[in-house]
Design a protein around this motif. Structure first.
Motif, PDB file in Angstrom:
ATOM      1  N   TRP A   6       0.830  -1.211   0.000  1.00  0.00           N
ATOM      2  CA  TRP A   6       0.000   0.000   0.000  1.00  0.00           C
ATOM      3  C   TRP A   6       0.859   1.254   0.000  1.00  0.00           C
ATOM      4  O   TRP A   6       0.465   2.281  -0.562  1.00  0.00           O
ATOM      5  CB  TRP A   6      -0.990  -0.013   1.164  1.00  0.00           C
ATOM      6  CG  TRP A   6      -0.373   0.053   2.539  1.00  0.00           C
ATOM      7  CD1 TRP A   6       0.012  -0.991   3.305  1.00  0.00           C
ATOM      8  CD2 TRP A   6      -0.060   1.231   3.272  1.00  0.00           C
ATOM      9  NE1 TRP A   6       0.551  -0.544   4.493  1.00  0.00           N
ATOM     10  CE2 TRP A   6       0.506   0.837   4.496  1.00  0.00           C
ATOM     11  CE3 TRP A   6      -0.209   2.588   3.042  1.00  0.00           C
ATOM     12  CZ2 TRP A   6       0.935   1.732   5.461  1.00  0.00           C
ATOM     13  CZ3 TRP A   6       0.192   3.494   4.009  1.00  0.00           C
ATOM     14  CH2 TRP A   6       0.769   3.063   5.205  1.00  0.00           C
ATOM     15  N   VAL A   7       2.048   1.196   0.599  1.00  0.00           N
ATOM     16  CA  VAL A   7       2.956   2.345   0.595  1.00  0.00           C
ATOM     17  C   VAL A   7       3.450   2.613  -0.823  1.00  0.00           C
ATOM     18  O   VAL A   7       3.526   3.764  -1.259  1.00  0.00           O
ATOM     19  CB  VAL A   7       4.139   2.113   1.570  1.00  0.00           C
ATOM     20  CG1 VAL A   7       5.147   3.249   1.471  1.00  0.00           C
ATOM     21  CG2 VAL A   7       3.642   1.945   2.997  1.00  0.00           C
ATOM     22  N   TRP A   8       3.779   1.520  -1.563  1.00  0.00           N
ATOM     23  CA  TRP A   8       4.202   1.702  -2.957  1.00  0.00           C
ATOM     24  C   TRP A   8       3.100   2.335  -3.795  1.00  0.00           C
ATOM     25  O   TRP A   8       3.360   3.178  -4.653  1.00  0.00           O
ATOM     26  CB  TRP A   8       4.627   0.365  -3.568  1.00  0.00           C
ATOM     27  CG  TRP A   8       5.953  -0.109  -3.064  1.00  0.00           C
ATOM     28  CD1 TRP A   8       6.204  -1.197  -2.293  1.00  0.00           C
ATOM     29  CD2 TRP A   8       7.219   0.523  -3.288  1.00  0.00           C
ATOM     30  NE1 TRP A   8       7.549  -1.294  -2.014  1.00  0.00           N
ATOM     31  CE2 TRP A   8       8.201  -0.250  -2.623  1.00  0.00           C
ATOM     32  CE3 TRP A   8       7.628   1.657  -3.972  1.00  0.00           C
ATOM     33  CZ2 TRP A   8       9.545   0.072  -2.631  1.00  0.00           C
ATOM     34  CZ3 TRP A   8       8.971   1.971  -3.986  1.00  0.00           C
ATOM     35  CH2 TRP A   8       9.922   1.192  -3.322  1.00  0.00           C
ATOM     36  N   TRP A   9       1.854   1.929  -3.549  1.00  0.00           N
ATOM     37  CA  TRP A   9       0.737   2.538  -4.275  1.00  0.00           C
ATOM     38  C   TRP A   9       0.615   4.029  -3.952  1.00  0.00           C
ATOM     39  O   TRP A   9       0.352   4.849  -4.846  1.00  0.00           O
ATOM     40  CB  TRP A   9      -0.576   1.826  -3.947  1.00  0.00           C
ATOM     41  CG  TRP A   9      -0.749   0.533  -4.672  1.00  0.00           C
ATOM     42  CD1 TRP A   9      -0.665  -0.727  -4.151  1.00  0.00           C
ATOM     43  CD2 TRP A   9      -1.027   0.368  -6.064  1.00  0.00           C
ATOM     44  NE1 TRP A   9      -0.868  -1.668  -5.131  1.00  0.00           N
ATOM     45  CE2 TRP A   9      -1.102  -1.018  -6.326  1.00  0.00           C
ATOM     46  CE3 TRP A   9      -1.226   1.245  -7.118  1.00  0.00           C
ATOM     47  CZ2 TRP A   9      -1.374  -1.536  -7.588  1.00  0.00           C
ATOM     48  CZ3 TRP A   9      -1.496   0.729  -8.380  1.00  0.00           C
ATOM     49  CH2 TRP A   9      -1.560  -0.645  -8.604  1.00  0.00           C
ATOM     50  N   LEU A  10       0.813   4.398  -2.696  1.00  0.00           N
ATOM     51  CA  LEU A  10       0.745   5.821  -2.332  1.00  0.00           C
ATOM     52  C   LEU A  10       1.905   6.603  -2.941  1.00  0.00           C
ATOM     53  O   LEU A  10       1.738   7.759  -3.358  1.00  0.00           O
ATOM     54  CB  LEU A  10       0.724   5.983  -0.812  1.00  0.00           C
ATOM     55  CG  LEU A  10      -0.568   5.541  -0.119  1.00  0.00           C
ATOM     56  CD1 LEU A  10      -0.462   5.784   1.389  1.00  0.00           C
ATOM     57  CD2 LEU A  10      -1.774   6.271  -0.685  1.00  0.00           C
ATOM     58  N   ILE A  11       3.074   5.987  -3.021  1.00  0.00           N
ATOM     59  CA  ILE A  11       4.214   6.637  -3.682  1.00  0.00           C
ATOM     60  C   ILE A  11       3.881   6.837  -5.167  1.00  0.00           C
ATOM     61  O   ILE A  11       4.144   7.901  -5.742  1.00  0.00           O
ATOM     62  CB  ILE A  11       5.506   5.809  -3.491  1.00  0.00           C
ATOM     63  CG1 ILE A  11       5.946   5.857  -2.026  1.00  0.00           C
ATOM     64  CG2 ILE A  11       6.610   6.309  -4.417  1.00  0.00           C
ATOM     65  CD1 ILE A  11       7.064   4.892  -1.671  1.00  0.00           C
ATOM     66  N   GLY A  12       3.262   5.819  -5.773  1.00  0.00           N
ATOM     67  CA  GLY A  12       2.837   5.941  -7.169  1.00  0.00           C
ATOM     68  C   GLY A  12       1.798   7.030  -7.358  1.00  0.00           C
ATOM     69  O   GLY A  12       1.830   7.779  -8.337  1.00  0.00           O
ATOM     70  N   ALA A  13       0.868   7.139  -6.405  1.00  0.00           N
ATOM     71  CA  ALA A  13      -0.159   8.185  -6.485  1.00  0.00           C
ATOM     72  C   ALA A  13       0.486   9.566  -6.411  1.00  0.00           C
ATOM     73  O   ALA A  13       0.133  10.477  -7.168  1.00  0.00           O
ATOM     74  CB  ALA A  13      -1.179   8.011  -5.359  1.00  0.00           C
ATOM     75  N   ALA A  14       1.433   9.727  -5.511  1.00  0.00           N
ATOM     76  CA  ALA A  14       2.136  11.010  -5.400  1.00  0.00           C
ATOM     77  C   ALA A  14       2.947  11.296  -6.663  1.00  0.00           C
ATOM     78  O   ALA A  14       2.995  12.431  -7.150  1.00  0.00           O
ATOM     79  CB  ALA A  14       3.042  11.008  -4.172  1.00  0.00           C
ATOM     80  N   ALA A  15       3.581  10.261  -7.206  1.00  0.00           N
ATOM     81  CA  ALA A  15       4.365  10.441  -8.435  1.00  0.00           C
ATOM     82  C   ALA A  15       3.471  10.835  -9.604  1.00  0.00           C
ATOM     83  O   ALA A  15       3.875  11.624 -10.461  1.00  0.00           O
ATOM     84  CB  ALA A  15       5.125   9.157  -8.762  1.00  0.00           C
ATOM     85  N   VAL A  36      -4.509   5.398  -5.453  1.00  0.00           N
ATOM     86  CA  VAL A  36      -4.986   5.430  -4.055  1.00  0.00           C
ATOM     87  C   VAL A  36      -5.956   4.277  -3.822  1.00  0.00           C
ATOM     88  O   VAL A  36      -5.926   3.628  -2.773  1.00  0.00           O
ATOM     89  CB  VAL A  36      -5.629   6.800  -3.728  1.00  0.00           C
ATOM     90  CG1 VAL A  36      -6.348   6.766  -2.388  1.00  0.00           C
ATOM     91  CG2 VAL A  36      -4.579   7.899  -3.744  1.00  0.00           C
ATOM     92  N   ALA A  37      -6.820   3.998  -4.815  1.00  0.00           N
ATOM     93  CA  ALA A  37      -7.738   2.856  -4.687  1.00  0.00           C
ATOM     94  C   ALA A  37      -6.942   1.552  -4.597  1.00  0.00           C
ATOM     95  O   ALA A  37      -7.306   0.647  -3.831  1.00  0.00           O
ATOM     96  CB  ALA A  37      -8.703   2.817  -5.869  1.00  0.00           C
ATOM     97  N   GLY A  38      -5.853   1.453  -5.352  1.00  0.00           N
ATOM     98  CA  GLY A  38      -4.980   0.282  -5.243  1.00  0.00           C
ATOM     99  C   GLY A  38      -4.357   0.185  -3.863  1.00  0.00           C
ATOM    100  O   GLY A  38      -4.202  -0.912  -3.314  1.00  0.00           O
ATOM    101  N   ALA A  39      -3.987   1.324  -3.290  1.00  0.00           N
ATOM    102  CA  ALA A  39      -3.413   1.336  -1.933  1.00  0.00           C
ATOM    103  C   ALA A  39      -4.434   0.866  -0.908  1.00  0.00           C
ATOM    104  O   ALA A  39      -4.096   0.103   0.017  1.00  0.00           O
ATOM    105  CB  ALA A  39      -2.910   2.740  -1.586  1.00  0.00           C
ATOM    106  N   VAL A  40      -5.682   1.318  -1.058  1.00  0.00           N
ATOM    107  CA  VAL A  40      -6.734   0.884  -0.127  1.00  0.00           C
ATOM    108  C   VAL A  40      -6.947  -0.622  -0.246  1.00  0.00           C
ATOM    109  O   VAL A  40      -7.083  -1.329   0.764  1.00  0.00           O
ATOM    110  CB  VAL A  40      -8.048   1.662  -0.400  1.00  0.00           C
ATOM    111  CG1 VAL A  40      -9.211   1.069   0.368  1.00  0.00           C
ATOM    112  CG2 VAL A  40      -7.870   3.138  -0.056  1.00  0.00           C
ATOM    113  N   THR A  41      -6.954  -1.120  -1.485  1.00  0.00           N
ATOM    114  CA  THR A  41      -7.113  -2.568  -1.695  1.00  0.00           C
ATOM    115  C   THR A  41      -5.966  -3.336  -1.048  1.00  0.00           C
ATOM    116  O   THR A  41      -6.179  -4.369  -0.402  1.00  0.00           O
ATOM    117  CB  THR A  41      -7.178  -2.874  -3.211  1.00  0.00           C
ATOM    118  OG1 THR A  41      -8.229  -2.107  -3.793  1.00  0.00           O
ATOM    119  CG2 THR A  41      -7.427  -4.348  -3.459  1.00  0.00           C
TER     120      THR A  41
END
Length: 142
Positions: A6-15, A36-41
């Motif tokens: 989920w942290v990688w997904w949030l990094i991707g969202a920020a990127a 972000v939806a991927g991070a929640v999942t």
């Protein structure tokens, strides 16, 4: 030091948010929301395949729904006309004879130079005319 998915997904969202700000392309924002939806999942324990499916589904749904609505709003003219746009279509009173070579009118409480749209037409003092367009500092009337 293993980083959760989920942290990688949030990094991707920020990127994805960085090019959104730099280019003003809303598609990057929609992809960022998908991340972000991927991070929640991932945070809820979904597997990698499910995370990617949720990311893709949310991103595509947002692009398919939001993008046409945004394009429609962007193409609409503002309802409030200002400046010379507000003078088009208004009625003016001829102060000095107006023909193809020029004349004077009173438009919106101000005196304007004017010329007729039809080069064969002329308008005498006291007559009301319609403003077709503003060409520089000259009103084109008919």
């Amino acid at each position: 030091m293993d980083i959760d998915a989920w942290v990688w997904w949030l990094i991707g969202a920020a990127a994805l948010g960085i090019p959104l700000v730099l280019t003003a392309m809303p598609e990057f924002g929609m992809l960022s929301v998908g991340a972000v939806a991927g991070a929640v999942t991932a945070g809820l324990g979904g597997g990698t395949v499910l995370q990617v499916i949720v990311f893709a589904a949310v991103s595509v749904a947002l692009i398919a729904v939001v993008r046409p609505v945004a394009a429609r709003h962007r193409s609409q003219r503002p309802e409030l006309a200002t400046g010379v746009d507000a003078l088009r279509g208004r009625t003016a009173v001829v102060l000095e004879r107006v023909d193809a070579s020029g004349g004077r009118i009173k438009l919106a409480g101000e005196i304007w130079s004017a010329r007729s749209l039809d080069t064969s037409q002329s308008y005498e003092a006291g007559r009301e005319v319609d403003v077709v367009e503003i060409d520089g500092a000259t009103a084109v009337v008919m």
